[in-house]
Design a protein around this motif. Sequence first.
Motif, short mmCIF file in Angstrom:
data_model
loop_
_atom_site.label_atom_id
_atom_site.label_comp_id
_atom_site.label_asym_id
_atom_site.label_seq_id
_atom_site.Cartn_x
_atom_site.Cartn_y
_atom_site.Cartn_z
N MET A 35 0.85 -1.20 0.00
CA MET A 35 0.00 0.00 0.00
C MET A 35 0.88 1.24 0.00
O MET A 35 1.83 1.34 0.78
N SER A 36 0.62 2.17 -0.91
CA SER A 36 1.32 3.45 -0.91
C SER A 36 0.54 4.42 -0.04
O SER A 36 -0.69 4.46 -0.08
N TYR A 37 1.26 5.20 0.75
CA TYR A 37 0.62 6.06 1.74
C TYR A 37 0.65 7.52 1.31
O TYR A 37 1.61 7.97 0.68
N GLN A 38 -0.38 8.25 1.72
CA GLN A 38 -0.45 9.69 1.46
C GLN A 38 -0.26 10.50 2.74
O GLN A 38 0.29 11.60 2.70
N ASP A 39 -0.74 9.98 3.87
CA ASP A 39 -0.75 10.77 5.10
C ASP A 39 0.24 10.28 6.15
O ASP A 39 0.31 10.86 7.24
N ILE A 40 0.98 9.22 5.85
CA ILE A 40 2.04 8.78 6.75
C ILE A 40 3.27 8.42 5.93
O ILE A 40 3.19 8.24 4.72
N LEU A 41 4.39 8.31 6.62
CA LEU A 41 5.61 7.77 6.05
C LEU A 41 5.93 6.48 6.80
O LEU A 41 5.73 6.40 8.02
N TYR A 42 6.46 5.49 6.09
CA TYR A 42 6.76 4.20 6.72
C TYR A 42 8.08 3.69 6.19
O TYR A 42 8.35 3.74 4.99
N GLY A 43 8.91 3.21 7.10
CA GLY A 43 10.19 2.63 6.70
C GLY A 43 10.70 1.69 7.76
O GLY A 43 10.30 1.77 8.92
N VAL A 44 11.59 0.79 7.35
CA VAL A 44 12.18 -0.18 8.26
C VAL A 44 13.70 -0.16 8.09
O VAL A 44 14.21 -0.22 6.97
N GLU A 45 14.41 -0.07 9.21
CA GLU A 45 15.88 -0.10 9.18
C GLU A 45 16.38 -0.72 10.47
O GLU A 45 15.96 -0.34 11.58
N ASP A 46 17.28 -1.68 10.35
CA ASP A 46 17.92 -2.33 11.50
C ASP A 46 16.89 -2.88 12.49
O ASP A 46 17.06 -2.74 13.71
N GLY A 47 15.83 -3.48 11.97
CA GLY A 47 14.83 -4.08 12.82
C GLY A 47 13.82 -3.13 13.41
O GLY A 47 12.93 -3.55 14.16
N VAL A 48 13.92 -1.84 13.09
CA VAL A 48 13.02 -0.83 13.64
C VAL A 48 12.15 -0.25 12.53
O VAL A 48 12.66 0.25 11.53
N ALA A 49 10.83 -0.35 12.71
CA ALA A 49 9.89 0.30 11.80
C ALA A 49 9.56 1.68 12.34
O ALA A 49 9.35 1.84 13.55
N ASP A 102 3.23 -8.42 10.73
CA ASP A 102 3.50 -9.51 9.80
C ASP A 102 4.98 -9.65 9.43
O ASP A 102 5.41 -10.73 9.03
N ASP A 103 5.73 -8.58 9.55
CA ASP A 103 7.12 -8.56 9.10
C ASP A 103 8.03 -9.07 10.21
O ASP A 103 8.23 -8.40 11.24
N GLN A 104 8.64 -10.23 10.02
CA GLN A 104 9.51 -10.81 11.04
C GLN A 104 10.79 -10.00 11.23
O GLN A 104 11.48 -10.16 12.24
N GLN A 105 11.12 -9.15 10.27
CA GLN A 105 12.31 -8.31 10.40
C GLN A 105 12.07 -7.15 11.35
O GLN A 105 13.02 -6.56 11.88
N VAL A 106 10.81 -6.79 11.57
CA VAL A 106 10.47 -5.69 12.47
C VAL A 106 10.39 -6.22 13.89
O VAL A 106 9.61 -7.13 14.19
N ARG A 107 11.17 -5.61 14.78
CA ARG A 107 11.17 -6.05 16.18
C ARG A 107 10.88 -4.92 17.15
O ARG A 107 10.76 -5.15 18.35
N ALA A 108 10.74 -3.71 16.64
CA ALA A 108 10.34 -2.56 17.45
C ALA A 108 9.77 -1.50 16.51
O ALA A 108 10.12 -1.47 15.32
N VAL A 109 8.90 -0.64 17.05
CA VAL A 109 8.21 0.36 16.23
C VAL A 109 8.34 1.73 16.89
O VAL A 109 8.15 1.86 18.11
N VAL A 110 8.67 2.74 16.10
CA VAL A 110 8.66 4.13 16.55
C VAL A 110 7.52 4.84 15.86
O VAL A 110 7.38 4.78 14.63
N LEU A 111 6.69 5.52 16.64
CA LEU A 111 5.56 6.30 16.13
C LEU A 111 5.83 7.76 16.43
O LEU A 111 6.04 8.14 17.60
N THR A 112 5.83 8.61 15.39
CA THR A 112 6.17 10.01 15.59
C THR A 112 5.46 10.86 14.55
O THR A 112 4.64 10.36 13.77
N GLY A 113 5.76 12.15 14.55
CA GLY A 113 5.14 13.07 13.60
C GLY A 113 6.17 13.83 12.81
O GLY A 113 7.27 14.11 13.30
N GLU A 114 5.83 14.18 11.60
CA GLU A 114 6.69 14.99 10.74
C GLU A 114 6.49 16.46 11.08
O GLU A 114 5.38 16.91 11.35
#
Length: 266
Positions: free
Chosen positions: A1-15, A45-57
């Motif tokens: 899914m492409s997003y318009q109102d959020i940004l999403y990325g995964v790096e080093d196990g952190v989404a 669903d993503d086994q590579q993701v092991r922690a999540v950061v929720l923030t604002g632009e």
Amino acid sequence: MSYQDILYGVEDGVATIRFNRPQALNAMTLRLLEETRDAFARCADDQQVRAVVLTGEGRAFSSGADLVANMSAPPLGADGKLDLGLPLETHYNPLIAQMRSLPKPVIAAVNGAAAGAAANVALLADLTIAARSAYFLQAFVNIALIPDAGGTWLLPRLVGPQRAMQLALLGERLPAETAQQWGLIAEVVDDEALAARATAVARKLADGPAQAIARIKQSIHAAAGNDLDKQLALERDLQRDCGRHPDFMEGVMAFTQKRKANFKGG
């Protein structure tokens, strides 16, 4: 899914899920909530993701519900009357449930304002880290509403009924440092250090024993609804599971060998 109102990325196990309507102080539209829920589903669903950061632009975490956008097409019940419970049922409440049930830690990095429902979304994260200039605002009474998105459940449990009433009835800003003093949030850092600190915490968790972290989250969230006997039984059962996981023996070996543990998770 492409997003318009959020940004999403995964790096080093952190989404990282970032509200991305800075021109509107990241005010929450139904689309933003739908996209955020989709992103949390991807994290689950993503086994590579092991922690999540929720923030604002930009300069705010979120100013809360976008009243202009939401009332341009107001939610109507089956009787044709305005029904503000409907978006809670279909969008806000499912998001809160996702965050709480996700077997991965969620860190809210609060930059600037966290108002209305967004304040409670931030406070319901597993760890909330705020910039020194940030504040939390239960703005609902100012437009003749009650706190939602879990606010009336969370606030009295964290700060007691008097302070919860103060926040809800007066609708005044609560500075980040006071929120920390009251036990509402975990940490306050200088504004310029917020992103780095939240990422560092998330990466530490991502490197940790995922199965134990999931059970820590489960047990602490369960405590609010359990009496002591039920909580003791839950601790017994979850500890049994932890002890049978390879991460436990790896932790013990690393401790005795004075080295960093290499947890596999899973």
